[in-house]
Design an enzyme around this catalytic site. Structure first.
Site, PDB file in Angstrom:
ATOM      1  N   HIS A 313       0.854  -1.188   0.000  1.00 34.11           N
ATOM      2  CA  HIS A 313       0.000   0.000   0.000  1.00 34.11           C
ATOM      3  C   HIS A 313       0.889   1.237   0.000  1.00 34.11           C
ATOM      4  CE1 HIS A 313      -3.042  -2.804   1.944  1.00 34.11           C
ATOM      5  NE2 HIS A 313      -3.600  -2.420   0.820  1.00 34.11           N
ATOM      6  N   GLN A 467       4.717  -1.439   4.364  1.00 36.22           N
ATOM      7  CA  GLN A 467       5.103  -2.758   4.883  1.00 36.22           C
ATOM      8  C   GLN A 467       3.923  -3.710   4.984  1.00 36.22           C
ATOM      9  OE1 GLN A 467       8.006  -1.950   4.644  1.00 36.22           O
ATOM     10  NE2 GLN A 467       8.193   0.104   5.439  1.00 36.22           N
ATOM     11  N   HIS A 468       3.006  -3.632   4.030  1.00 35.63           N
ATOM     12  CA  HIS A 468       1.861  -4.543   3.971  1.00 35.63           C
ATOM     13  C   HIS A 468       2.090  -5.524   2.823  1.00 35.63           C
ATOM     14  CE1 HIS A 468      -0.584  -0.924   5.720  1.00 35.63           C
ATOM     15  NE2 HIS A 468       0.238  -1.456   6.600  1.00 35.63           N
ATOM     16  N   ILE A 469       3.034  -6.421   3.001  1.00 38.79           N
ATOM     17  CA  ILE A 469       3.500  -7.299   1.924  1.00 38.79           C
ATOM     18  C   ILE A 469       2.438  -8.347   1.623  1.00 38.79           C
ATOM     19  CG2 ILE A 469       5.383  -8.796   1.160  1.00 38.79           C
ATOM     20  CD1 ILE A 469       6.919  -7.610   3.697  1.00 38.79           C
TER      21      ILE A 469
END
Length: 546
Positions: A313, A467-469
């Site tokens: 994101h 950091q929304h892998i």
């Protein structure tokens, strides 16, 4: 001498998702072993590291990587664990230690909205999920009740049961935003895994304003607590166990995993069912490392889909000075947002987004900026007070569409154990950029409603990472374009399951953790039902649901 361990279920990764899957399986009476590459560190140790860190705004500073379990860090300089192939750098941050990256998350626990499962059918973009919102709703609730999620009504996501608790008290700055933006924008409290009252033996939030990098009192749920719950349920944990290979037999069933300990002594772990539950970078890396004569491209990868469809994101932002004192810095760091652009017919043309307001104290950032500028004395005091009292920030949280060109591969560089480092191939596409452009209208209007001056937009073309892998292990019904089936089972191996945000086929606009947990709990229920001889209902593609 290398040891050989064994369990009914071997879970690779002790992050919040893997730990909660392990807990559910252990509660059903199964023997469960969790393998974690990094060390077992207590909350007390982490809080002490944060308090003693010279880089208070660096949320990774309490989490230095172990040599035998490296992870990316970028301050004071890039350690090079994650190799960027471009064309746009994907500077993901994650933690390899017991409990995983949610030690320093913002605890956002938004559910998808129903249409997020059907964006291809409805808007002609992305892909549809292999099941719809209604099938995931009970597992959203299960996850929320485990973690203790607090939220406000009217989130856009239907509920069959209420939130476990009411929202945490609204900070003054967010109250003023809500009141002053009300004629144009509805500002709502974020749905978060954070206590507003005592819950499950943990205290309510007391407003430390250090949710990232760590809640010092465990009012905020995290993977360390999930591991504790798994161990209390009967699961076993092996820390400092860096799994580097999955072994299979002639029928393509997984028979064992191999891990290195800190001295690079190899160990073998056998089991009946294997669950890869590392994040969306380390999980595909492990599958790609597990090459064999039968699977020369790695496991679960006979169609070259492992690592593809990397999503996150990206965000752009606006910082401005309000016309009144609001004093950010008391209470949770990310307490409120605007959600009117999460869904609509516009999704056919540009990315949807949430608008998220920060409540992070401005003192540290303003102090460093003023010192860098050479400001001292009375001028320093005046300007610091002004920034601390009036500075505000809003960012967008943009959807990224799945694209097979965006992927994780193995690089030709090696880490300290001699294993190939993960490599990213990433870019920001026109769909996401168009959402960014549209959000600038909202940024300007928000600043206007707050009497904003000194507007500072993030640099054009510069997208911060959240950091929304997700996406690198995509689930679906077609093995040609997905890695695992709707239950998380790898298409190529009938006793290998994937439990990770990597299985999410689209990114939507909400932080990926709750989605990843809910999907994994659904997978765990399927595994238990299969073993009990009680078949689960067949998953129906979201496109077939009304």
């Amino acid at each position: 001498m290398a040891q050989t361990l064994s369990a009914d279920f071997v879970v690779v990764g002790s992050g919040i998702i893997g730990a909660l899957v392990a807990r559910k399986l252990a509660l059903a009476g199964a023997s469960v072993l969790i393998l974690e590459a990094g060390p077992h560190v207590t909350r007390g140790e982490l809080v002490a590291r944060f308090r003693n860190s010279p880089r208070r705004s660096d949320w990774m500073s309490p989490y230095p990587p172990a040599p035998w379990a490296p992870h990316p860090v970028y301050q004071p300089e890039d350690n090079g664990h994650l190799v960027h192939a471009g064309p746009y750098p994907y500077k993901a941050e994650y933690i390899r230690q017991v409990g995983g990256t949610s030690w320093h998350w913002a605890a956002h626990a938004w559910r998808n909205v129903p249409n997020d499962f059907r964006i291809h059918s409805l808007y002609g973009v992305g892909v549809d999920w292999p099941f719809g919102y209604d099938e995931l709703e009970p597992y959203y609730q299960e996850a929320e009740e485990i973690m203790g999620v607090s939220g406000a009504p009217n989130t856009g996501s239907p509920r069959t049961k209420p939130f476990p608790m009411q929202p945490v008290a609204e900070p003054w700055a967010m109250q003023r935003l809500r009141e002053r933006l009300a004629p144009v924008y509805p500002v709502v409290g974020n749905t978060t895994a954070r206590n507003s009252r005592s819950y499950d033996g943990r205290p309510p939030c007391c407003g430390n304003n250090s949710c990232q990098p760590i809640c010092p009192i465990d009012a905020q749920y995290h993977g360390g607590l999930a591991v504790d719950a798994a161990l209390a349920a009967g699961a076993k944990l092996q820390a400092n166990a860096n799994v580097f290979k999955l072994e299979h037999d002639g029928a393509a069933r997984i028979t064992a995993v191999h891990y290195y300990d800190p001295d690079k002594v190899a160990h073998r772990v056998t089991g009946k069912t294997f669950i890869v539950a590392a994040n969306g970078i380390e999980s595909p890396r492990l599958l790609l490392l597990s090459q064999s004569a039968k699977f020369p491209q790695g496991l679960a990868n006979s169609r070259d889909m492992v690592g593809r469809h990397l999503m996150d994101h990206p965000s752009t932002s606006l910082t401005f000075d309000a016309d009144e004192d609001v004093w950010l810095g008391r209470g949770p760091q990310s307490p409120s947002s605007i959600n009117t652009m999460r869904d609509g017919e516009f999704r056919a043309r540009h990315a949807p987004y949430r608008l998220d307001f920060t409540n992070i104290s401005r003192v540290d950032g303003a102090t460093r900026a003023l010192l860098a500028e050479g400001v001292y004395g009375a001028e320093f005091e005046r300007r610091l007070r002004h920034s601390a009292a009036r500075e505000m920030n809003v960012k967008n949280v943009l959807e990224v569409l799945p694209d097979p060109r965006h992927r994780i591969t193995l690089s030709d560089q090696k880490d300290a154990l001699g294993l190939p480092k993960p490599q990213t191939h990433y870019s920001i596409d026109d769909y996401t950029r168009a959402g960014h452009v549209r959000s600038q209208q909202d940024f300007k209007r928000i600043a206007e409603l707050m009497g904003g001056t000194n507007l500072r937009f993030s640099k054009d073309g510069d997208f911060a990472n959240n950091q929304h892998i997700c996406g690198t292990l995509s689930m679906g019904t077609d093995p040609a374009v997905s890695v695992c089936d709707p239950w998380g089972r790898a298409h190529d191996h009938d006793n290998l399951y994937l439990a990770s945000t990597g299985v999410l086929p689209t990114s939507s606009t909400c932080n990926s953790t709750l989605n990843g947990i809910a999907v994994a709990l659904r997978s765990a229920q399927h595994i238990l039902s299969q073993q009990a001889g009680q078949p689960m209902p067949q998953a129906r593609p979201a496109s077939e649901r009304s």
